[in-house]
Write an enzyme that holds these catalytic residues in place. Sequence first.
Site, PDB file in Angstrom:
ATOM      1  N   LYS A 291      18.058  -9.099   4.050  1.00 55.60           N
ATOM      2  CA  LYS A 291      17.278  -7.686   3.435  1.00 55.60           C
ATOM      3  C   LYS A 291      17.828  -7.456   1.811  1.00 55.60           C
ATOM      4  O   LYS A 291      18.391  -7.855   1.098  1.00 55.60           O
ATOM      5  CB  LYS A 291      17.997  -5.887   3.756  1.00 55.60           C
ATOM      6  CG  LYS A 291      18.004  -5.767   5.268  1.00 55.60           C
ATOM      7  CD  LYS A 291      16.305  -5.813   6.256  1.00 55.60           C
ATOM      8  CE  LYS A 291      15.589  -4.617   4.756  1.00 55.60           C
ATOM      9  NZ  LYS A 291      16.889  -3.261   5.455  1.00 55.60           N
TER      10      LYS A 291
ATOM     11  N   SER B  99      27.183  29.819 -18.225  1.00 59.16           N
ATOM     12  CA  SER B  99      25.939  29.459 -18.574  1.00 59.16           C
ATOM     13  C   SER B  99      25.877  28.464 -19.584  1.00 59.16           C
ATOM     14  O   SER B  99      24.768  27.815 -20.431  1.00 59.16           O
ATOM     15  CB  SER B  99      24.689  30.532 -19.187  1.00 59.16           C
ATOM     16  OG  SER B  99      25.163  30.815 -19.891  1.00 59.16           O
TER      17      SER B  99
ATOM     18  N   HIS C  38      -8.286   5.841   4.194  1.00 59.60           N
ATOM     19  CA  HIS C  38      -7.471   5.978   5.615  1.00 59.60           C
ATOM     20  C   HIS C  38      -5.965   4.748   5.187  1.00 59.60           C
ATOM     21  O   HIS C  38      -6.377   4.396   7.027  1.00 59.60           O
ATOM     22  CB  HIS C  38      -8.086   6.387   6.594  1.00 59.60           C
ATOM     23  CG  HIS C  38      -9.466   6.864   6.405  1.00 59.60           C
ATOM     24  ND1 HIS C  38      -8.932   8.592   6.842  1.00 59.60           N
ATOM     25  CD2 HIS C  38     -10.036   7.056   5.982  1.00 59.60           C
ATOM     26  CE1 HIS C  38     -10.023   9.642   6.896  1.00 59.60           C
ATOM     27  NE2 HIS C  38     -11.039   8.486   6.281  1.00 59.60           N
TER      28      HIS C  38
ATOM     29  N   GLU D 245      12.109   4.152  -3.878  1.00 60.48           N
ATOM     30  CA  GLU D 245      12.069   5.046  -2.936  1.00 60.48           C
ATOM     31  C   GLU D 245      13.018   6.263  -3.359  1.00 60.48           C
ATOM     32  O   GLU D 245      12.904   7.280  -2.948  1.00 60.48           O
ATOM     33  CB  GLU D 245      13.633   4.247  -1.858  1.00 60.48           C
ATOM     34  CG  GLU D 245      12.062   3.445  -0.461  1.00 60.48           C
ATOM     35  CD  GLU D 245      13.256   2.953  -0.289  1.00 60.48           C
ATOM     36  OE1 GLU D 245      14.422   3.473   1.297  1.00 60.48           O
ATOM     37  OE2 GLU D 245      13.718   0.934   0.282  1.00 60.48           O
TER      38      GLU D 245
END
Length: 445
Positions: free
Chosen positions: A282, A22, A155, A289
């Site tokens: 682009k 560990s 919505h 993201e």
Amino acid sequence: MKLWGGRFTKEEDLEMKEFDNSLPLGKKYYEEDITGSIAHAKMLGEAGIIKPSESQEIVEGLQEILDELNAGELSIDEDAFEDIHSFTEITLTQKIGEVGKKLHTARSRNDQVAVDTKLYCRKRGNQLIQKVEALVKTLVEKGKQNPVLMPGYTHLQRAQVVTFQYHLGAYAEMFLRDKKRLLNALDIMNENPLGAGALAGSTHAIDRKRTTELLGFKKPCNNFMDAVSDRDYVIELLSACSLIAMHLSRLSEELILWCSQEFRFVTMDDAYATGSSMMPQKKNPDAAELIRGNAGLTIGSLVSMLTIMKGLPLTYNKDMQLDKQSFIAAFDRTEKTLSLMEKMIRTLQVNQENMRNAVKDGFLNATDLADYLVKNGMAFRDAHDVVGKVVLYCEKNKCTIEDIPLEKIRTFSETIDEGIFDYLDYENSLKKGVKSEIIWGVDNE
Ligand code: ARG
């Protein structure tokens, strides 16, 4: 090199040794391991369990190891030790000789790892709180710098007018609650597990109050068995991190929408976007993201930890050493995503004109018109119906409600008079009734 072996006749299988190691993650809290050990050694000396001179030698040796590690003069060889506790004790004994072997008197790695984990969680939790505070501050400032009307959505359909400050203010509220959750978790866990031994304390008269004081805990844990078995606090912090991640992810989602061609409400700073290898035009909102994606990993850490713990009998079980894989990564991720979000918001360009224009489309003043009719004495349900018909008329005639001449709109209800235009005005709408709270409204204290 290991701390046990007397009763064994064979070396560990190599694959097993690696499986059990560990240290790669445990070494991240070498500072906490040494701090906890120093407190323990001081207490052993003061309580007369070891000689004061021995205690002093141990404490000085540990302090040297800590200084050398901090200065980069000493490194931790992951293959040479099975965990951070073995590293500390064996390195100490190599440094100061036989007396180092007295450090582990009246202690187990079970209470040692418990105290290390708590100290580490406390440090990282406090760092997270600072990051949350910085983000809240930036959200508040960004809102104040951009006092502009925008559509509020339900919505994802335009619903009623709000302001950009107010929209960001909603996030500020969420993050302020997250801060409280972190503080609360740190408060609940503020009990010292050191002295619990393996599970049943020790026959030595150790002074748990003293280590509690030295390590800055509120009180010693009540129950030894609980003290070495408890990882609730890891789960609580992971839960707070998961909520932060969820909030960051929702904000990311909105930023991604807002900087799309469809919205054009904001422009993301180039520093937080990337381009396409094929499409030269682009500009992709990658930071947002990635923050949204990282939420999945953080929530995964929470679920891992709950699942690891849920079937464990008391007290310590080796399953628990896997906790590091959940919480260290989750703390790192939470810190990084909070920091990136703060920078992304700080550098965000708000296209006030586009936001303001978006308010005009979508009948965001329809509810205000219904309120106006109610003021003039109509029942709300009837008013709702009348305004529905007005909207239908507008859709057919491709106009807004405020475009309809007074004469015409009066055909929907005779109660309508000049006063209607005050109600249809978007700025005025926010001055009326309880809506006057919609401007900022964050309790930032
Ligand atoms: N290596 C363990 C960890 O890092 C601590 C050791 C716990 N005790 C034991 N008996 N193996 O979590």
